[in-house]
Motif scaffolding. Structure first.
Motif, PDB file in Angstrom:
ATOM      1  N   VAL A   1       0.836  -1.203   0.000  1.00 47.42           N
ATOM      2  CA  VAL A   1       0.000   0.000   0.000  1.00 47.42           C
ATOM      3  C   VAL A   1       0.871   1.254   0.000  1.00 47.42           C
ATOM      4  O   VAL A   1       0.640   2.192  -0.777  1.00 47.42           O
ATOM      5  CB  VAL A   1      -0.941  -0.002   1.226  1.00 47.42           C
ATOM      6  CG1 VAL A   1      -1.704   1.318   1.307  1.00 47.42           C
ATOM      7  CG2 VAL A   1      -1.925  -1.169   1.151  1.00 47.42           C
ATOM      8  N   ALA A   2       1.900   1.278   0.862  1.00 46.73           N
ATOM      9  CA  ALA A   2       2.762   2.463   0.968  1.00 46.73           C
ATOM     10  C   ALA A   2       3.566   2.686  -0.309  1.00 46.73           C
ATOM     11  O   ALA A   2       3.734   3.824  -0.764  1.00 46.73           O
ATOM     12  CB  ALA A   2       3.695   2.303   2.163  1.00 46.73           C
ATOM     13  N   THR A   3       4.043   1.598  -0.893  1.00 41.53           N
ATOM     14  CA  THR A   3       4.841   1.724  -2.120  1.00 41.53           C
ATOM     15  C   THR A   3       3.986   2.230  -3.278  1.00 41.53           C
ATOM     16  O   THR A   3       4.400   3.112  -4.037  1.00 41.53           O
ATOM     17  CB  THR A   3       5.466   0.362  -2.483  1.00 41.53           C
ATOM     18  OG1 THR A   3       6.297  -0.078  -1.399  1.00 41.53           O
ATOM     19  CG2 THR A   3       6.303   0.466  -3.738  1.00 41.53           C
ATOM     20  N   THR A   4       2.797   1.698  -3.412  1.00 38.28           N
ATOM     21  CA  THR A   4       1.922   2.098  -4.508  1.00 38.28           C
ATOM     22  C   THR A   4       1.444   3.539  -4.331  1.00 38.28           C
ATOM     23  O   THR A   4       1.172   4.235  -5.318  1.00 38.28           O
ATOM     24  CB  THR A   4       0.724   1.149  -4.598  1.00 38.28           C
ATOM     25  OG1 THR A   4       1.193  -0.208  -4.633  1.00 38.28           O
ATOM     26  CG2 THR A   4      -0.088   1.405  -5.860  1.00 38.28           C
ATOM     27  N   ALA A   5       1.332   3.983  -3.077  1.00 36.23           N
ATOM     28  CA  ALA A   5       0.858   5.341  -2.815  1.00 36.23           C
ATOM     29  C   ALA A   5       1.789   6.397  -3.405  1.00 36.23           C
ATOM     30  O   ALA A   5       1.366   7.527  -3.660  1.00 36.23           O
ATOM     31  CB  ALA A   5       0.715   5.560  -1.312  1.00 36.23           C
ATOM     32  N   ARG A   6       3.047   6.048  -3.658  1.00 40.22           N
ATOM     33  CA  ARG A   6       3.962   6.998  -4.301  1.00 40.22           C
ATOM     34  C   ARG A   6       3.540   7.259  -5.753  1.00 40.22           C
ATOM     35  O   ARG A   6       3.841   8.313  -6.314  1.00 40.22           O
ATOM     36  CB  ARG A   6       5.388   6.437  -4.307  1.00 40.22           C
ATOM     37  CG  ARG A   6       5.925   6.052  -2.929  1.00 40.22           C
ATOM     38  CD  ARG A   6       7.283   5.374  -3.086  1.00 40.22           C
ATOM     39  NE  ARG A   6       7.655   4.627  -1.894  1.00 40.22           N
ATOM     40  CZ  ARG A   6       8.688   3.778  -1.839  1.00 40.22           C
ATOM     41  NH1 ARG A   6       9.445   3.598  -2.923  1.00 40.22           N
ATOM     42  NH2 ARG A   6       8.964   3.132  -0.722  1.00 40.22           N
ATOM     43  N   HIS A   7       2.863   6.275  -6.329  1.00 39.38           N
ATOM     44  CA  HIS A   7       2.449   6.385  -7.728  1.00 39.38           C
ATOM     45  C   HIS A   7       1.005   6.868  -7.854  1.00 39.38           C
ATOM     46  O   HIS A   7       0.690   7.730  -8.667  1.00 39.38           O
ATOM     47  CB  HIS A   7       2.610   5.028  -8.419  1.00 39.38           C
ATOM     48  CG  HIS A   7       2.046   4.957  -9.804  1.00 39.38           C
ATOM     49  ND1 HIS A   7       2.616   5.582 -10.880  1.00 39.38           N
ATOM     50  CD2 HIS A   7       0.918   4.333 -10.281  1.00 39.38           C
ATOM     51  CE1 HIS A   7       1.901   5.343 -11.961  1.00 39.38           C
ATOM     52  NE2 HIS A   7       0.851   4.594 -11.621  1.00 39.38           N
ATOM     53  N   THR A   8       0.124   6.295  -7.031  1.00 34.34           N
ATOM     54  CA  THR A   8      -1.296   6.661  -7.066  1.00 34.34           C
ATOM     55  C   THR A   8      -1.913   6.357  -5.708  1.00 34.34           C
ATOM     56  O   THR A   8      -1.564   5.357  -5.079  1.00 34.34           O
ATOM     57  CB  THR A   8      -2.032   5.872  -8.174  1.00 34.34           C
ATOM     58  OG1 THR A   8      -3.390   6.287  -8.212  1.00 34.34           O
ATOM     59  CG2 THR A   8      -1.964   4.377  -7.943  1.00 34.34           C
ATOM     60  N   PRO A   9      -2.797   7.210  -5.194  1.00 37.04           N
ATOM     61  CA  PRO A   9      -3.360   7.029  -3.849  1.00 37.04           C
ATOM     62  C   PRO A   9      -4.457   5.973  -3.796  1.00 37.04           C
ATOM     63  O   PRO A   9      -5.654   6.284  -3.752  1.00 37.04           O
ATOM     64  CB  PRO A   9      -3.915   8.418  -3.523  1.00 37.04           C
ATOM     65  CG  PRO A   9      -4.280   8.995  -4.851  1.00 37.04           C
ATOM     66  CD  PRO A   9      -3.258   8.459  -5.823  1.00 37.04           C
TER      67      PRO A   9
END
Length: 437
Positions: free
Chosen positions: A349-357
């Motif tokens: 979740v945290a890694t993907t949040a850098r790309h899209t919330p």
């Protein structure tokens, strides 16, 4: 201020409905509307110009209340239907007005199912598989090739259980509820046990709940109470989610007055798609890879590089975290062996949040349970299917009370405009003449 009567204002004219509008509001065919008129239950007036009849809207609504029609029937082609089962909000959802996450956290799956079906809580209720239906389902499942998945087995088990029930065509409420209470434990018990002796351990308790019956079908590891609580809550959370694709299929079957077993078969057929019930398996594989590689970053990067969506993230109905995932993550935090998989999910979740919330959905939470408990990739799909069976039955019960075959959308034809010439097939040599009839 000038009085309205003095200013020439009058009461607005009563609203008039056409025959078609009246039929839709009453949920009947136009012919039935004229039957109401002939019996004196409804009055009509000729439409301007003498074409057709019109009806007073207030009188139609009063008749609808007397005949039990609380809402107008959905017009042909509409995909919005009145339902009193599930309401989905921005970050919560409710079963018959009660917070679904709280309901699943405080009550066992069978109790939640009873609430969904009847609106009555029956503490301590347990479902039991009839011996004849279970024997038939186990024989049918046992005859399948070893490579078959759990959904294949569940579909076959439903057909076998239906064949063993001579009363399956009885669509009365009590008959449907009795069949549902028998079918759900039959599905769980018909699945093969993962480890030797596991089924006896799980079913040795007096009146075991569905979660305890299902556990040895999912993993060979012994069941601890904390993990059983997660599984039982997951079953309760997944019972229904409004008109998801499989539920819509189930309601269409019920609209045609298919018996409850056929309704469940219709739901299972849609559930197997990778964008529905099978989505948790994709999240399972991703979490296992994250644990193997030690970080979510390369795994998420591989998904994005190949144009694939990251499994277990985002839900079209929730702007934030899926409330089902939130409830399961809270319980999984109390299971020590789930800590690595739970940390991996948070990393995704945290890694993907850098790309899209995007936020976690229930598939990611199911993947944490299945990975940490040594379950197979398709375990989440199995949990989903068995749980949602109760929801399909709830919607079938609701649909059986509606006008039959009301779900008849209209197709928008895009083919060649008629009339087209009669087609002829390719010929070689002399064409044989069509024999005389």
């Amino acid at each position: 201020m000038t009085d309205q009567a003095d200013a020439g204002f009058s009461e607005p004219p009563a609203q008039r409905l056409t025959t078609r509008e009246t039929a839709e509001r009453l949920g009947v065919k136009p012919e039935t509307v004229y039957a109401y008129v002939s019996r004196g239950q409804l009055s009509s007036s000729r439409a301007p110009g003498g074409r057709g009849s019109t009806f007073d809207a207030a009188e139609v609504d009063a008749l609808a209340r007397r005949t039990g029609r609380r809402d107008p029937a959905a017009p042909a082609g509409a995909l919005s239907f009145p339902t009193g089962i599930t309401l989905i909000g921005s970050d919560r959802y409710f079963f018959r007005g009660v917070d679904a996450a709280e309901l699943a956290r405080h009550y066992a799956y069978e109790e939640v199912a009873e609430w969904l079906w009847t609106g009555v809580l029956r503490p301590g209720i347990r479902f039991t598989a009839p011996a004849e239906a279970l024997a038939a389902a186990r024989r049918a499942v046992g005859a399948l090739p070893s490579h078959c998945g759990s959904t294949d087995r569940l579909r076959v088990a439903v057909v076998a259980a239906a064949a063993a029930d001579p009363l399956r065509f009885d669509l009365s409420r009590e008959a449907v509820l009795g069949g549902a209470r028998s079918l759900i434990p039959t599905l769980a018990a018909a699945l093969p046990t993962v480890a030797e002796g596991g089924e006896e351990t799980a079913e040795g308790n007096a009146s075991p709940g569905l979660a305890r019956q299902l556990w040895p079908k999912l993993t060979g590891r012994p069941a601890d109470e904390a993990s059983l609580a997660v599984l039982d809550t997951a079953l309760g959370l997944l019972i229904d989610h409004d008109l998801a694709a499989s539920t819509l299929a189930a309601r269409v079957a019920a609209s045609a007055r298919a018996h409850p077993y056929a309704v469940v078969s219709a739901g299972l057929g849609v559930l197997e798609g990778p964008l529905h019930g099978a989505a948790s398996g994709l999240a399972h594989r991703m979490l296992a890879e994250v644990l193997e590689r030690g970080s979510a970053a390369p795994v998420v990067a591989d998904h994005l590089r190949s144009g694939r969506r990251v499994p277990g993230l985002g839900h079209r109905l929730y702007p934030g975290e899926d409330p089902r995932a939130r409830a399961l993550f809270a319980l999984l935090a109390e299971v020590p062996r789930a800590a690595p998989a739970l940390a991996a999910a948070r990393d995704v979740v945290a890694t993907t949040a850098r790309h899209t919330p995007l936020h976690a959905n229930v598939d990611l939470a199911l993947a944490v349970l299945s990975v940490s408990s040594g379950m197979a990739v398709e375990a989440g799909e199995t949990v989903f299917a068995i749980s949602r069976t109760a929801g399909w039955i709830a919607h079938a019960l609701e649909e059986y009370g509606e006008r039959p075959l009301r779900m008849r959308p209209s197709g928008q034809y895009t083919g060649p405009q008629p009339p087209q010439p009669l087609p002829t097939g390719p010929t070689s040599g002399s064409q044989l003449a069509r024999p005389a009839l």
